[in-house]
Design a protein around this motif. Structure first.
Motif: not given
Length: 606
Positions: A374-383
Motif C-alpha cells: 500500500g505504500v504510495g498507493e491510494n493517492l486521493g484528492d478533491n476535484y
C-alpha cells in the motif's frame, strides 16, 4: 504563455562534488525522536514531543521564511505558491492516457531558453513537463504557501478510521478536542462551544461589512448568512447547506498562523525545550538496525536517518543545479523515527528505505525491509474546478463561502464547498493565476468525498534526489457520478451568478460554458470539460491507516508502520480518505493526536 525561469543559484564547490561521500555512523548525533518534515504533520508533532521533555530532531529540506512578508502575510499566498525561494515543482499526471492529459489547458513545457510555456500549442522542441503541483520546502511546509483555509472534515472522514481499526479515539466527537487544543480563536466571543482560545494556531475571518450594503434586499440577513461559523459545533453540520464565513489560520491582522510559529516559539521558549531543527537537510533514507533486517522472526527496527546536507538538493526545487550533491550524515533515534514528508515524499522515503511493494523495490535494487504493497498507493484528492464569468462592471462584494448538497449527491451529506468573488482560480501553472480584468467573477468549487482514490506515487530510481512519478488517475472509479455532481453544482452556481442585477449584469461566462449555457453546452459537454480541466492541491492517503485485515494498510491507528518497529508516518498521507475540503487544519489536528499517542506510549515504557 511564457514565464521566466529563475536562473539557478551558483553552487559552492563542495556542493558540486560528482559523488557524495559515504555516511559514517561514528559519533552520530542521537535524539529520542527524529521527525522528517516540518509541515502540518511533522511541525506540531516535533514541538509537542520537545515540550514533553524528549530530545527531538526536526529535519527540513528548506529554509525558514517565517519573517518574510510573502509567507507571513496571508494576502500574498499566490505569490508564496509561485515563489522559487521555497517552491518544489512536481509535474503530475491526471490519468494513464497521455493524450487526455495533453488537453489540460495549463499543461506546462520547458522551452529550453529559460522560460516555461503554458498551453496547448508549445513551441517546437519544447520539453513536456506536465501538470504543475507546487509544494513548499520551508519550515512549516505547505501551511506556509497556502491560502490558509481552515475547515473541518465531515464526521464520516474521522469515523472511517474507527470502522477500519476499531480505535474509538478517532471518533469525530473526540477529534474535536484537538482543534480546541491548537486553536486561538479571534473571531468569536470567548466560550463558544467547540473552539479553543489558548492554542498556537490563530483563526480569523475576513471583514464582512460589505454584506451590510444598503443596496442588498436585506442587509442584516445577508450579513448573518456570510458570518455563520464554518467551524461550528453542530451534529447536523454535514447535512447543512448554508453560507458561511471563510475561516483562515491567520490572525485578525492577516498574519499567517502555521507550524512555523509553533516551532519558533518552542525554540525561543525560556523553558529550553530540547528541540533541534536542521534546515536545508534532505532525508535520503531511514536507517535500520542491521541485526533486525532479513532475519526470520525478527521485526526490523528503525534506528535513525541518513541525510544529505545543503540547499536545493531535491530535483523538484527549481533552483537545483544538475549534478549537485551534498555530504551525507547520519542521525540516530533512541526511540523512534517519524516520517512527515507529505503525500508525495513520505511514501518515496519509505520506499527508498526498503519499505513498500516488493516488485517495485526490486526494480531499483533496493533491499527489501518490509513488503507493504500500500505504500504510495491510494493517492486521493478533491476535484476542483470553477465557473468564470466577466461582468459588465466590477462586482463590489467580498468572498462568499457556501457549502451545499447537489440534488444528485449519493447521500444526505453536502458535497460541494464553493467560494465566489472577484478573482480567478483555474488551477496551477508557473505564474498562476490569470488576471482577466476588473470585472472577473468566479465561483471556485471543491468536491467533497470523491469516490476515486486510485492515484499512486512510484519511484523512478533509487536516487533520493529524483522526484517520483505521480499519477492521480482522476475519475478512475465512480467518475461518472463525480462528474455529474460537479456539473450539477456548476448549474446551480450559474443560476445564482446570472441572478445578479445591474450594473454587474449581464455576465458573460468564459467556462465551463463559454458565452453561457445553451444547446451547445449540455450537461455532457460540461462533464467533459471537468474531466479534462479539473485540478487539485490536497493530496492525501498514500500511507493510509487501515485495519489488520487490509493488505493495503500501511499504518495502524497509532501511526505505526505495519511490521516495523520504531517507525511512524504522521502527515496527510495517513488519512484513509481525503479529509473534507481542505486538509491543512485536519492534518494539524492529526499531528497533535499523534503526539498524544506517542507520548502516552513512551510514558508506559519508562
Amino acid at each position: 504563455m511564457r514565464y521566466r525561469l529563475l536562473p539557478a543559484l551558483v553552487a559552492s564547490s563542495a556542493l558540486r562534488a560528482s559523488a557524495a561521500p559515504s555516511a559514517s555512523s561514528d559519533s552520530a548525533e542521537t535524539y529520542d525522536y527524529i521527525v522528517v518534515g516540518s509541515g502540518p504533520g511533522g511541525g506540531p508533532l516535533a514541538a509537542e514531543l520537545a515540550r514533553a521533555g524528549y530530545s527531538t530532531l526536526l529535519i527540513e529540506a528548506g529554509g525558514d521564511e517565517g519573517d518574510n512578508p510573502t509567507y507571513a502575510e496571508i494576502p500574498w499566498f499566490n505569490e508564496a505558491a509561485n515563489d522559487e525561494l521555497t517552491r518544489w515543482d512536481f509535474w503530475v499526471k491526471h490519468s494513464d492516457d497521455p493524450e487526455q492529459d495533453l488537453k489540460f489547458a495549463h499543461t506546462t513545457w520547458d522551452t529550453g531558453d529559460g522560460t516555461f510555456y503554458v498551453g496547448l500549442d508549445p513551441p517546437e522542441h519544447a520539453k513536456l513537463l506536465g501538470i504543475q503541483y507546487p509544494r513548499a520546502a520551508v519550515l512549516g511546509g505547505c501551511a506556509m504557501h497556502n491560502a490558509g483555509v481552515c475547515s473541518m472534515p465531515a464526521d464520516d472522514d474521522w469515523n472511517i478510521i474507527v470502522n477500519k481499526t476499531g480505535d474509538t479515539s478517532w471518533d469525530a466527537k473526540n477529534m474535536r478536542k484537538y482543534l480546541m487544543q491548537i486553536e486561538r480563536n479571534e473571531y468569536l466571543p470567548p466560550g463558544a462551544p467547540g473552539h479553543g482560545y489558548d492554542g498556537w494556531l490563530a483563526t480569523s475571518i475576513q471583514d464582512s461589512s460589505w454584506a451590510r450594503n444598503d443596496s442588498l434586499p436585506d442587509p442584516d440577513e445577508a450579513a448573518d448568512l456570510v458570518n455563520r461559523d464554518l467551524l461550528e459545533l453542530d451534529d447536523k453540520a454535514d447535512e447543512t447547506s448554508s453560507f458561511y464565513s471563510m475561516v483562515t489560520h491567520a490572525d485578525a491582522r492577516g498574519m499567517r498562523a502555521s507550524p512555523n510559529n509553533y516551532i519558533r516559539a518552542t525554540l525561543a521558549d525560556p523553558a529550553g525545550y530540547p528541540l533541534t531543527v536542521k534546515l536545508h537537510t534532505l532525508a535520503t533514507r531511514v536507517l535500520f538496525d542491521p541485526a533486525t533486517v532479513g532475519v526470520d522472526g525478527v521485526v526490523p527496527r528503525a534506528i535513525g536517518v541518513e541525510v544529505m546536507e545543503g540547499p536545493s538538493l531535491y530535483k523538484a526545487d527549481p533552483k537545483h543545479v544538475k549534478g549537485t550533491k551534498g555530504p551525507l550524515k547520519q542521525f540516530h533515534a533512541k526511540r523512534e523515527v517519524i516520517v512527515s514528508g507529505g503525500a508525495f515524499n513520505s511514501p518515496q522515503l519509505l520506499k527508498l528505505s526498503g519499505i513498500g511493494p516488493r516488485d517495485e523495490l526490486a526494480k531499483f535494487n533496493i533491499t527489501l525491509v518490509k513488503h507493504l504493497p500500500g505504500v504510495g498507493e491510494n493517492l486521493g484528492d478533491n476535484y476542483e474546478g470553477s465557473i468564470l464569468a466577466m461582468g459588465s462592471a466590477p462586482v463590489e462584494t467580498g468572498l462568499i463561502t457556501l457549502l451545499f448538497r447537489t440534488p444528485n449527491a449519493p447521500n444526505k451529506k453536502r458535497n460541494i464547498y464553493t467560494w465566489c468573488g472577484a478573482f480567478s482560480f483555474e488551477g496551477f501553472w508557473p505564474g498562476f493565476p490569470t488576471y482577466h480584468g476588473p470585472t472577473q467573477y468566479s465561483c471556485a468549487m471543491v468536491h467533497l468525498a470523491p469516490k476515486s482514490q486510485a492515484g499512486s506515487v512510484r519511484l523512478v530510481s533509487a536516487d533520493p534526489q529524483d522526484k517520483p512519478e505521480i499519477n492521480f488517475r482522476f475519475f478512475e472509479h465512480g467518475g461518472k457520478e463525480d462528474l455529474a455532481e460537479l456539473v450539477s453544482a456548476a448549474n446551480i452556481l450559474r443560476e445564482a451568478i446570472n441572478a445578479a442585477g445591474e450594473p454587474v449584469a449581464p455576465l458573460v461566462e468564459k467556462h465551463p460554458c463559454p458565452g453561457g449555457k445553451d444547446e451547445k453546452c449540455t450537461d455532457e459537454a460540461q462533464a467533459e470539460f471537468f474531466k479534462l480541466q479539473a485540478y487539485s492541491h490536497h493530496a492525501t492517503s498514500t500511507c493510509a491507516i487501515g485495519g489488520d485485515d487490509d493488505e493495503m494498510a500501511v499504518l495502524d491507528s497509532k501511526f505505526r508502520v505495519r511490521g516495523v518497529a520504531g517507525l511512524r508516518v504522521v502527515d496527510a498521507s495517513a488519512f484513509p480518505v481525503v479529509p473534507g475540503a481542505f486538509p491543512s487544519c485536519p492534518t494539524m489536528m492529526l499531528s497533535v493526536k499523534a503526539a498524544e499517542d506517542i507520548i502516552a506510549e513512551a510514558k508506559k515504557q519508562e
